[in-house]
Motif scaffolding. Structure first.
Motif, PDB file in Angstrom:
ATOM      1  N   ARG A   1       2.880  -0.868 -10.807  1.00 33.53           N
ATOM      2  CA  ARG A   1       3.611  -0.949 -10.203  1.00 33.53           C
ATOM      3  C   ARG A   1       4.940   0.065 -10.159  1.00 33.53           C
ATOM      4  NH1 ARG A   1       5.051  -5.725  -8.349  1.00 33.53           N
ATOM      5  NH2 ARG A   1       6.698  -4.723  -6.311  1.00 33.53           N
ATOM      6  N   GLY A   2       5.000   1.193  -9.777  1.00 32.77           N
ATOM      7  CA  GLY A   2       6.146   1.595 -10.316  1.00 32.77           C
ATOM      8  C   GLY A   2       5.948   3.572  -9.108  1.00 32.77           C
ATOM      9  N   PRO A   3       6.813   4.112  -9.705  1.00 34.48           N
ATOM     10  CA  PRO A   3       6.663   5.307  -9.232  1.00 34.48           C
ATOM     11  C   PRO A   3       4.863   6.225 -10.502  1.00 34.48           C
ATOM     12  CG  PRO A   3       8.799   5.440  -8.962  1.00 34.48           C
ATOM     13  CD  PRO A   3       8.106   4.484 -10.143  1.00 34.48           C
ATOM     14  N   PRO A   4       4.592   7.812  -9.667  1.00 36.00           N
ATOM     15  CA  PRO A   4       3.499   7.923 -10.307  1.00 36.00           C
ATOM     16  C   PRO A   4       3.725   8.150 -11.923  1.00 36.00           C
ATOM     17  CG  PRO A   4       4.481   8.882  -8.262  1.00 36.00           C
ATOM     18  CD  PRO A   4       5.432   7.979  -8.264  1.00 36.00           C
ATOM     19  N   GLU A   5       2.901   8.720 -12.596  1.00 39.58           N
ATOM     20  CA  GLU A   5       3.155   9.326 -13.564  1.00 39.58           C
ATOM     21  C   GLU A   5       1.911   9.699 -14.464  1.00 39.58           C
ATOM     22  OE1 GLU A   5       5.315   7.135 -17.209  1.00 39.58           O
ATOM     23  OE2 GLU A   5       3.442   5.963 -17.410  1.00 39.58           O
ATOM     24  N   ARG A   6       1.575  10.775 -15.366  1.00 32.74           N
ATOM     25  CA  ARG A   6       0.588  11.130 -16.313  1.00 32.74           C
ATOM     26  C   ARG A   6       0.248   9.773 -16.767  1.00 32.74           C
ATOM     27  NH1 ARG A   6      -1.607  16.447 -18.843  1.00 32.74           N
ATOM     28  NH2 ARG A   6      -4.267  15.748 -19.277  1.00 32.74           N
ATOM     29  N   GLN A   7      -0.769   9.778 -17.429  1.00 28.33           N
ATOM     30  CA  GLN A   7      -1.099   8.510 -18.466  1.00 28.33           C
ATOM     31  C   GLN A   7      -2.517   8.487 -19.183  1.00 28.33           C
ATOM     32  OE1 GLN A   7      -1.654   4.725 -15.594  1.00 28.33           O
ATOM     33  NE2 GLN A   7       1.156   5.079 -16.044  1.00 28.33           N
ATOM     34  N   ALA A   8      -3.394   8.622 -19.595  1.00 26.44           N
ATOM     35  CA  ALA A   8      -4.136   8.091 -20.443  1.00 26.44           C
ATOM     36  C   ALA A   8      -5.211   7.285 -20.097  1.00 26.44           C
ATOM     37  CB  ALA A   8      -4.135   7.985 -22.480  1.00 26.44           C
ATOM     38  N   SER A   9      -6.310   7.157 -20.463  1.00 29.51           N
ATOM     39  CA  SER A   9      -6.768   7.120 -20.056  1.00 29.51           C
ATOM     40  C   SER A   9      -8.320   5.794 -20.892  1.00 29.51           C
ATOM     41  CB  SER A   9      -8.353   6.892 -18.328  1.00 29.51           C
ATOM     42  OG  SER A   9      -9.326   8.219 -19.035  1.00 29.51           O
TER      43      SER A   9
ATOM     44  N   PRO B   1       0.525  -1.414   0.010  1.00 30.62           N
ATOM     45  CA  PRO B   1       0.557   0.192   0.452  1.00 30.62           C
ATOM     46  C   PRO B   1       0.653   1.114   0.475  1.00 30.62           C
ATOM     47  CG  PRO B   1      -1.244  -1.190   1.841  1.00 30.62           C
ATOM     48  CD  PRO B   1       0.193  -2.160   0.732  1.00 30.62           C
ATOM     49  N   ALA B   2       2.161   1.611   0.506  1.00 29.11           N
ATOM     50  CA  ALA B   2       2.585   2.560   0.643  1.00 29.11           C
ATOM     51  C   ALA B   2       3.534   2.864  -0.715  1.00 29.11           C
ATOM     52  CB  ALA B   2       4.077   2.055   1.803  1.00 29.11           C
ATOM     53  N   ALA B   3       3.238   1.425  -1.781  1.00 29.78           N
ATOM     54  CA  ALA B   3       3.589   2.038  -2.917  1.00 29.78           C
ATOM     55  C   ALA B   3       2.231   2.930  -3.844  1.00 29.78           C
ATOM     56  CB  ALA B   3       4.464   1.353  -3.602  1.00 29.78           C
ATOM     57  N   GLY B   4       1.551   1.551  -3.551  1.00 30.09           N
ATOM     58  CA  GLY B   4      -0.005   1.872  -4.345  1.00 30.09           C
ATOM     59  C   GLY B   4      -0.452   3.131  -4.432  1.00 30.09           C
ATOM     60  N   VAL B   5      -0.352   3.681  -2.930  1.00 31.73           N
ATOM     61  CA  VAL B   5      -0.376   5.024  -2.485  1.00 31.73           C
ATOM     62  C   VAL B   5       0.234   6.357  -3.563  1.00 31.73           C
ATOM     63  CG1 VAL B   5       0.939   5.676  -0.648  1.00 31.73           C
ATOM     64  CG2 VAL B   5      -2.329   6.447  -0.748  1.00 31.73           C
ATOM     65  N   LEU B   6       1.332   6.049  -4.031  1.00 27.89           N
ATOM     66  CA  LEU B   6       1.329   7.179  -4.257  1.00 27.89           C
ATOM     67  C   LEU B   6       1.114   7.871  -5.913  1.00 27.89           C
ATOM     68  CD1 LEU B   6       5.578   6.231  -5.176  1.00 27.89           C
ATOM     69  CD2 LEU B   6       4.608   7.717  -2.994  1.00 27.89           C
ATOM     70  N   PRO B   7       0.089   6.718  -6.402  1.00 30.54           N
ATOM     71  CA  PRO B   7      -0.280   7.798  -7.541  1.00 30.54           C
ATOM     72  C   PRO B   7      -1.429   9.403  -6.550  1.00 30.54           C
ATOM     73  CG  PRO B   7       0.143   6.075  -8.166  1.00 30.54           C
ATOM     74  CD  PRO B   7       0.359   6.124  -6.472  1.00 30.54           C
ATOM     75  N   THR B   8      -2.148   8.487  -5.972  1.00 25.57           N
ATOM     76  CA  THR B   8      -3.075   9.258  -4.832  1.00 25.57           C
ATOM     77  C   THR B   8      -2.226  10.354  -4.241  1.00 25.57           C
ATOM     78  OG1 THR B   8      -3.666   7.167  -4.503  1.00 25.57           O
ATOM     79  CG2 THR B   8      -4.951   9.297  -3.597  1.00 25.57           C
ATOM     80  N   LEU B   9      -0.900  10.155  -3.832  1.00 24.04           N
ATOM     81  CA  LEU B   9      -0.217  11.838  -3.549  1.00 24.04           C
ATOM     82  C   LEU B   9       0.212  11.797  -4.466  1.00 24.04           C
ATOM     83  CD1 LEU B   9       1.969   9.720  -0.471  1.00 24.04           C
ATOM     84  CD2 LEU B   9      -0.287  10.870   0.058  1.00 24.04           C
ATOM     85  N   TYR B  10      -0.103  11.925  -5.959  1.00 22.80           N
ATOM     86  CA  TYR B  10       0.532  12.651  -6.749  1.00 22.80           C
ATOM     87  C   TYR B  10       0.147  13.994  -7.128  1.00 22.80           C
ATOM     88  CZ  TYR B  10       3.983  14.676 -10.615  1.00 22.80           C
ATOM     89  OH  TYR B  10       4.128  15.148 -11.322  1.00 22.80           O
ATOM     90  N   ALA B  11      -1.544  13.008  -7.532  1.00 26.69           N
ATOM     91  CA  ALA B  11      -2.932  14.022  -8.155  1.00 26.69           C
ATOM     92  C   ALA B  11      -2.947  14.655  -6.898  1.00 26.69           C
ATOM     93  CB  ALA B  11      -3.691  13.010  -8.348  1.00 26.69           C
ATOM     94  N   ALA B  12      -3.248  14.389  -4.963  1.00 24.78           N
ATOM     95  CA  ALA B  12      -2.935  15.727  -4.615  1.00 24.78           C
ATOM     96  C   ALA B  12      -2.183  16.434  -3.854  1.00 24.78           C
ATOM     97  CB  ALA B  12      -3.198  14.559  -3.151  1.00 24.78           C
ATOM     98  N   THR B  13      -1.168  16.370  -4.067  1.00 27.51           N
ATOM     99  CA  THR B  13      -0.388  17.538  -4.017  1.00 27.51           C
ATOM    100  C   THR B  13       1.165  17.873  -5.366  1.00 27.51           C
ATOM    101  OG1 THR B  13       1.402  15.763  -2.954  1.00 27.51           O
ATOM    102  CG2 THR B  13      -0.701  16.211  -2.059  1.00 27.51           C
TER     103      THR B  13
END
Length: 314
Positions: free
Chosen positions: A265-273, A234-246
């Motif tokens: 998995r991995g560090p967050p980045e902007r993606q296409a849905s 979870p500590a890694a999975g939460v990174l996209p949330t934290l990025y989008a939030a802050t």
């Protein structure tokens, strides 16, 4: 962005965040890091007991964390309204995180299919009820947590047929609804940034809870094994949330997820849905339907008076 970690979350002192599902999984990790960075976090939890245990968990390492546990059951529109009525302070960040996944056909207190009702309609109603508080915040954001599995849905149906119910399809549709809502909110709102994210594959109890509810022991064992072998914690999975939030470079209508293998998995980045998530007409239909189902109408006019122009975002 490729090496962004929780250590890069900027100081949040003086800001208030509301996090749904804050007592466990990604919600708890979101709460932990935001509080560590100085935010006051209102923990919106279905169970106050579990919420208080989560507070104790956070304060083991962060004894001065400013945490406020409040009851919120997204399966009840009355509970959503009561939560919002009891929150009389400016809100700088709303993280629409809580959700349910798979499981047998169930309905919310208000008669909605549970995954659509909790994952989308509950958060739609909550965001609408909190709009006035959100609009008084500084650099206000709404972050809605979706899933990469949204891509398995090509639309959100008007009705759910219990006789033909597939919980995996219903989940995908609810996560597509999250994105349609997040993008439409950003197009309509002029005083907040609405972004979306997904955690990739993170090992939380979200995946196992559906199997437990269904009483499917084999699926439960397979899910636990897959989580242990393939998922990030979870500590890694939460990174996209934290990025989008802050993160300062987040854009309204952006979608953020892990940058590693298959975006799991991995560090967050902007993606296409998915292509379906950018269907503006579908988003407008879902918005109108959600207002009708929840009874929550958004006033997004700049002055707080009058009707919101239909052309906003076009």
């Amino acid at each position: 962005m490729s090496d962004w970690t929780a250590a890069d979350v900027p100081d949040r002192t003086g800001r208030t965040a509301v996090v749904t599902g804050a007592n466990g999984g990604l919600g708890l990790e979101t709460t932990r890091i935001l509080a560590r960075k100085g935010a006051r976090v209102v923990m919106a939890c279905r169970s106050l007991d579990r919420g208080e245990r989560a507070v104790e968990d956070v304060r083991v390492t962060d004894p001065d964390a400013d945490l406020d546990v409040r009851e919120l059951d997204l399966a009840s529109l009355d509970s959503v309204a009561a939560f919002a009525d009891g929150l009389d302070e400016p809100v700088d960040l709303l993280v629409n995180n809580a959700g349910v996944m798979w499981g047998p056909y169930r309905e919310t207190e208000d008669g909605f299919e549970a995954q659509f009702g909790i994952n989308h309609l509950g958060h739609f109603a909550l965001t609408g009820h909190l709009l006035d508080r959100l609009r008084t915040g500084d650099s206000t954001r709404v972050v809605t947590v979706s899933s990469a599995l949204h891509s398995r849905a090509d639309g959100v149906p008007d009705e759910f047929d219990e006789r033909e119910y597939d919980p995996r399809v219903a989940y995908a549709r609810s996560k597509l609804a999250n994105l349609l809502f997040a993008y439409e909110l950003d197009r309509r709102a002029d005083r907040l940034t609405s972004a979306a994210c997904h955690p990739g594959w993170a090992a939380t109890d979200l995946q196992t809870r559906g199997a437990e509810i269904a009483g499917n022991r084999l699926r439960l064992l397979v899910t636990r094994a897959a989580n242990a072998l393939l998922a990030q914690d979870p500590a890694a999975g939460v990174l996209p949330t934290l990025y989008a939030a802050t993160a300062p470079d987040v854009v309204g209508g952006g979608y953020y997820g892990p940058s590693g293998f298959m975006n799991m998995r991995g560090p967050p980045e902007r993606q296409a849905s998915s292509e379906a998530s950018y269907d503006r007409e579908a988003a407008r239909r879902l918005w109108s339907r959600s207002e009708a189902l929840t009874g929550v109408e958004y006033d997004l006019s700049p002055s707080g008076e009058g009707d919101e122009a239909d052309a906003v975002g076009d």
